[in-house]
Design a protein around this motif. Structure first.
Motif, short mmCIF file in Angstrom:
data_model
loop_
_atom_site.label_atom_id
_atom_site.label_comp_id
_atom_site.label_asym_id
_atom_site.label_seq_id
_atom_site.Cartn_x
_atom_site.Cartn_y
_atom_site.Cartn_z
N VAL A 8 49.93 48.26 40.32
CA VAL A 8 50.07 46.71 40.91
C VAL A 8 51.67 45.67 40.36
CG1 VAL A 8 49.34 45.03 42.36
CG2 VAL A 8 48.70 47.37 42.52
N THR A 9 50.29 45.84 39.02
CA THR A 9 51.05 44.94 38.52
C THR A 9 52.79 45.03 37.78
OG1 THR A 9 48.99 43.74 37.67
CG2 THR A 9 51.83 43.74 36.10
N MET A 10 53.19 46.56 38.00
CA MET A 10 54.26 46.60 37.47
C MET A 10 55.20 46.85 38.71
SD MET A 10 55.10 47.67 34.86
CE MET A 10 56.38 49.64 34.52
N ALA A 41 45.45 42.16 39.26
CA ALA A 41 44.13 41.53 39.54
C ALA A 41 43.50 41.12 40.10
CB ALA A 41 43.62 40.16 38.44
N LEU A 42 44.51 40.63 41.29
CA LEU A 42 43.95 40.66 43.09
C LEU A 42 43.47 41.63 43.56
CD1 LEU A 42 45.99 37.53 44.18
CD2 LEU A 42 43.50 37.41 43.55
N VAL A 44 42.05 44.51 42.73
CA VAL A 44 40.85 45.27 42.13
C VAL A 44 40.41 44.45 42.37
CG1 VAL A 44 42.59 46.84 39.78
CG2 VAL A 44 41.10 44.58 39.74
N LEU A 45 40.30 43.30 42.71
CA LEU A 45 38.89 42.44 42.72
C LEU A 45 37.94 43.21 43.64
CD1 LEU A 45 37.66 39.65 42.42
CD2 LEU A 45 39.20 38.47 44.53
N PRO A 46 38.39 43.62 45.31
CA PRO A 46 37.08 44.37 45.97
C PRO A 46 37.25 45.44 45.15
CG PRO A 46 38.93 44.35 46.96
CD PRO A 46 39.39 43.71 45.62
N VAL A 47 37.69 45.79 44.55
CA VAL A 47 36.73 47.02 43.16
C VAL A 47 36.04 45.81 42.55
CG1 VAL A 47 36.70 48.62 42.38
CG2 VAL A 47 38.89 48.43 43.74
N TRP A 48 36.05 45.42 42.05
CA TRP A 48 35.20 45.10 40.36
C TRP A 48 34.27 44.33 40.58
CZ3 TRP A 48 39.81 41.13 38.22
CH2 TRP A 48 39.29 39.40 38.62
N ARG A 49 34.36 43.70 41.97
CA ARG A 49 33.01 42.39 42.27
C ARG A 49 32.01 43.85 42.80
NH1 ARG A 49 35.10 37.81 47.10
NH2 ARG A 49 32.41 37.75 46.90
N ARG A 50 32.76 44.73 42.95
CA ARG A 50 31.14 45.63 43.47
C ARG A 50 30.47 46.51 42.11
NH1 ARG A 50 34.43 47.25 47.85
NH2 ARG A 50 35.25 49.16 46.49
N ARG A 126 44.31 39.39 30.52
CA ARG A 126 42.77 38.59 29.67
C ARG A 126 41.29 38.54 30.15
NH1 ARG A 126 46.61 40.62 25.68
NH2 ARG A 126 47.82 39.11 26.27
N CYS A 127 41.31 37.87 31.01
CA CYS A 127 40.96 37.60 32.68
C CYS A 127 40.31 39.77 32.73
CB CYS A 127 41.12 36.96 33.17
SG CYS A 127 41.73 34.82 32.40
N PHE A 128 40.86 40.31 33.35
CA PHE A 128 40.20 41.33 33.94
C PHE A 128 40.43 42.45 32.99
CE2 PHE A 128 42.12 45.47 35.25
CZ PHE A 128 40.79 45.73 35.95
N LEU A 129 41.84 43.10 32.15
CA LEU A 129 41.88 44.29 31.57
C LEU A 129 41.58 44.04 30.38
CD1 LEU A 129 43.09 46.99 31.37
CD2 LEU A 129 45.30 46.39 30.84
#
Length: 253
Positions: A8-10, A41-42, A44-50, A126-129
């Motif tokens: 998604v970043t790329m 980051a947005l 993967v947010l639904p995945v990382w919140r779990r 730096r806030c996710f990866l």
């Protein structure tokens, strides 16, 4: 999560980059591709919140640990560009200094926009990866991986030739290791510290090196300065952290 974030970043950065000329936004002020990692980051947010909670912020924004890290950012930035200037003098080259007042736009507008762009970019790197990889690898290993992926994301550097691209990747890895050291063990406020360091480097490059001119020699000198700063951070920052911990344990201010 890492594959989703990077894809998604790329793609997001590529699409945003195509929109920037249509909006008429001068890249000297801000490069909109910096919002690509924020999109990642947005995504993967639904995945990382779990599964996992990133250490984005905790406690007062100007707490003592945050201020110490910001002071380290200032010292490391000064060290990097001081080394660059010294290296230029040693080889008899002139630093391509641009007075802030000679820029096409107000320096303070550029600085504010650069900080916004840096924070958008660092919200992904730096806030996710970085903290996510840190749960699996050491400080240097995780910083190196993030730095490599971060450098490869700047696909435009490969048009400047292999020497420039290699030096650029070396600089992103070194900078990423520095950030990994600074943020390791920090209870939040990764975005403030990383955004400040990223902004300081971008502004330094803007007024001192004209970094985007594709000069392999200039990029090599900058990369070498970043590597020296990374070594200094690896040696001094953990020692300072241990001293602070020891003082707190024994009740000494």
């Amino acid at each position: 999560m890492i594959a989703l974030f990077y894809a998604v970043t790329m793609v997001g950065a590529g699409l945003i980059g195509m929109v920037q000329p249509l909006l008429g936004v001068d890249p000297e002020i801000i490069e909109l591709v910096q919002f690509g990692p924020a999109l990642g980051a947005l995504a993967v947010l639904p995945v990382w919140r779990r599964r996992w909670r990133p250490p984005v912020a905790a406690g007062p924004a100007l707490s003592r640990p945050v201020l110490v890290r910001l002071l380290a950012v200032a010292a490391l930035t000064a060290g990097i560009f001081g080394t660059v200037v010294a290296a230029y003098a040693l080889v008899g080259a002139d630093v391509r200094y641009t007075r802030p007042g000679a820029l096409a736009h107000s320096f303070w507008i550029i600085a504010a926009a650069q900080f916004v762009g840096a924070c958008a970019e660092e919200s992904g790197w730096r806030c996710f990866l970085q903290p996510y990889l840190r749960t699996r690898f050491g400080v240097v290993s995780s910083g190196t991986i993030v730095g490599l992926l971060w450098g490869l994301w700047h696909v435009q550097v490969f048009a400047a030739g292999p020497v420039y691209a290699a030096a650029f990747l070396l600089s992103t890895i070194a900078i990423s290791v520095i950030m990994a050291v600074l943020l390791d063990g920090a209870r939040g406020h990764h975005l403030l510290v990383a955004g400040a360091f990223h902004t300081a480097l971008n502004l330094g490059l803007l007024v001192l090196l004209a970094d985007e001119n594709g000069d392999p020699a200039a990029e090599t000198i900058f990369a070498a300065a970043c590597v020296l700063a990374a070594v200094a951070a690896l040696v001094t920052v953990p020692l300072a952290t241990r001293r602070r911990t020891r003082r707190q344990r024994f009740g000494r201010g």
